[in-house]
Design an enzyme around this catalytic site. Structure first.
Site, PDB file in Angstrom:
ATOM      1  N   PHE A  13       0.847  -1.185   0.000  1.00  0.00           N
ATOM      2  CA  PHE A  13       0.000   0.000   0.000  1.00  0.00           C
ATOM      3  C   PHE A  13       0.887   1.241   0.000  1.00  0.00           C
ATOM      4  CE2 PHE A  13      -3.006   3.034   2.049  1.00  0.00           C
ATOM      5  CZ  PHE A  13      -3.985   2.977   1.075  1.00  0.00           C
ATOM      6  N   ASP A  26       1.245  -5.619   7.959  1.00  0.00           N
ATOM      7  CA  ASP A  26       0.088  -4.728   7.872  1.00  0.00           C
ATOM      8  C   ASP A  26      -1.129  -5.619   7.585  1.00  0.00           C
ATOM      9  OD1 ASP A  26      -1.968  -2.996   7.107  1.00  0.00           O
ATOM     10  OD2 ASP A  26      -0.625  -1.592   6.110  1.00  0.00           O
ATOM     11  N   TYR A  68     -11.779  -0.116  10.270  1.00  0.00           N
ATOM     12  CA  TYR A  68     -12.978   0.372   9.581  1.00  0.00           C
ATOM     13  C   TYR A  68     -13.364  -0.466   8.371  1.00  0.00           C
ATOM     14  CZ  TYR A  68      -9.152   2.813   7.134  1.00  0.00           C
ATOM     15  OH  TYR A  68      -7.975   3.113   6.489  1.00  0.00           O
ATOM     16  N   LYS A  69     -12.601  -1.518   8.084  1.00  0.00           N
ATOM     17  CA  LYS A  69     -12.942  -2.385   6.962  1.00  0.00           C
ATOM     18  C   LYS A  69     -13.809  -3.538   7.472  1.00  0.00           C
ATOM     19  CE  LYS A  69      -8.574  -1.193   4.655  1.00  0.00           C
ATOM     20  NZ  LYS A  69      -9.102  -0.175   3.754  1.00  0.00           N
ATOM     21  N   ARG A 121     -12.880  -3.599  -7.779  1.00  0.00           N
ATOM     22  CA  ARG A 121     -12.709  -4.418  -6.563  1.00  0.00           C
ATOM     23  C   ARG A 121     -14.058  -4.766  -5.938  1.00  0.00           C
ATOM     24  NH1 ARG A 121      -8.754  -2.064  -2.182  1.00  0.00           N
ATOM     25  NH2 ARG A 121     -10.583  -0.742  -1.903  1.00  0.00           N
TER      26      ARG A 121
END
Length: 393
Positions: A111, A182, A205-206, A352
């Site tokens: 990322f 991560d 938050y995912k 996605r």
């Protein structure tokens, strides 16, 4: 499906939500918890709520609830701040553990924010450190005895490609490098075994459904925490913050990685969201997510021959998301969203779709694939309103 908890979420009628890999939906219990904090704790007790509602204990309490979801023991997870801050803290600490080495190793698919943080830390230290990246499949042989820290994202944010955590962690240990994982796209999506990894970070938050801006977390292997002096020495990481002494004295264990005042409302929402996980079997969740993603791939490939699967074909080699590639992927995603199927897009051409079995079932997946197929067959994506890129894709 054994893990289905659809009634526990406040999802809009008629929407099929395939973007929980980016932002999880609102758990029904979170609204009541937030209102209680606002109206009762803050509204009535005011500053007294730090004691009466035990706000100060929330980071440790929530950390202990996240710990089993990442295969960590109690007392090893600190919660607060953003994921980028936690990456900075973990990486700075890792370099302390290997002071004679000067290479930070990552992969080209990581990322971007993680790599930005690494570059910034290297520039700040100005001690000859190098951030070295290699293709994802070439990481293991690149972990040599000159590597101080290995910083990898377990599940690739674009394609869902899954690193072999056990093999890479063992390789890092054998080479004497500090392993940092991560877990942003892993936590709440699949079982995790950190093994001998020194550090892990992640967001909430995912798949954990903690809400936009929900606090991040940092894991330190328990035998390492006392060897670390935090790079960000905040007052709530002090052993006795309310003594207000001039000299910093780190708190015992992972608590030393706390920095500033806890985000109480967000922590309370996350705490309520974590109630859902008390009865979830992560192995069953993983089996369910594979079933859903395999069904989606089969349905989409049957209906949409112009799309190319960009995720690994083998379900054991990917996380809980599937990506398809097409030059007009952005407009196609926007047309799907308008038709009630919410996914997202990552440049240059990836569509996605995330699969969270807590609120998705096989019927949702079939309908989503049918709508995507209809959007492409009718070329609905060509409409002008789907061509303009928004700030968030």
């Amino acid at each position: 499906m054994a893990v289905l908890r659809k009634e526990a979420f406040d999802l809009p009628e008629g929407v099929i939500y395939l973007d929980g890999n980016s932002l999880g939906p609102l758990p029904r219990g979170a609204t009541a918890r937030a209102m209680s904090v606002l109206q009762k704790d803050w509204g009535q007790d005011l500053i007294r709520a730090w004691n009466t509602a035990d706000w100060m204990a929330l980071p440790a309490h929530v950390g202990d609830r996240i710990a089993p979801l990442i295969g960590a023991p109690p007392g090893s997870v600190a919660v607060g701040d953003t994921l980028s801050v936690k990456v900075f803290q973990a990486l700075a600490a890792a370099l302390q553990l290997r002071p004679e080495r000067r290479v930070i190793l990552s992969d080209t698919g990581n990322f971007p924010s993680d790599l930005y943080v690494a570059d910034g830390l290297v520039s700040l230290l100005d001690r000859g450190y190098t951030v070295r990246t290699t293709p994802p499949e070439a990481v293991a042989p690149a972990i040599t005895e000159e590597v101080a820290a290995v910083l990898l994202t377990h599940v690739d944010y674009r394609t869902g490609r899954l690193h072999d955590m056990a093999a890479i962690t063992l390789r890092a240990e054998a080479a004497g490098a500090a392993m940092i994982w991560d877990l942003a796209h892993s936590t709440g999506a699949l079982p995790i075994d950190l093994g001998s990894a020194a550090f892990a970070v992640g967001c909430s938050y995912k798949y954990l459904n903690g809400g936009p801006g929900a606090p991040a977390f940092l894991y330190i292997r328990p035998d390492l925490s006392e060897r670390i002096t935090p790079a960000l020495q905040g007052w709530l990481g002090h052993a006795a913050p309310f003594e207000m002494t001039r000299a910093y004295r780190p708190a015992p264990g992972v608590a030393r990685m706390r920095i500033g005042t806890p985000p109480v409302i967000q922590l309370a929402i996350l705490d309520a969201a974590l109630d859902l996980w008390d009865s979830v079997d992560l192995d069953a969740l993983r089996r369910a997510s594979i079933t859903l993603s395999e069904l989606f791939i089969a349905e989409v490939e049957a209906r949409c021959p112009t799309l190319r699967l960009a995720s690994p074909r083998d379900p054991a080699a990917r996380g809980s998301q599937v990506s398809f590639a097409h030059p007009e992927g952005y407009a196609m995603v926007q047309a799907c969203i308008a038709a009630g199927v919410i996914g997202d897009f990552r440049a240059p051409d990836l569509m996605r779709f995330g699969f969270a079995p807590l609120y998705l079932d096989a019927d949702d997946v079939r309908r989503a694939a049918a709508i995507l197929g209809d959007v492409i067959e009718r070329e609905a994506w060509r409409r002008p309103e789907y061509q303009t890129r928004a700030k968030v894709t």
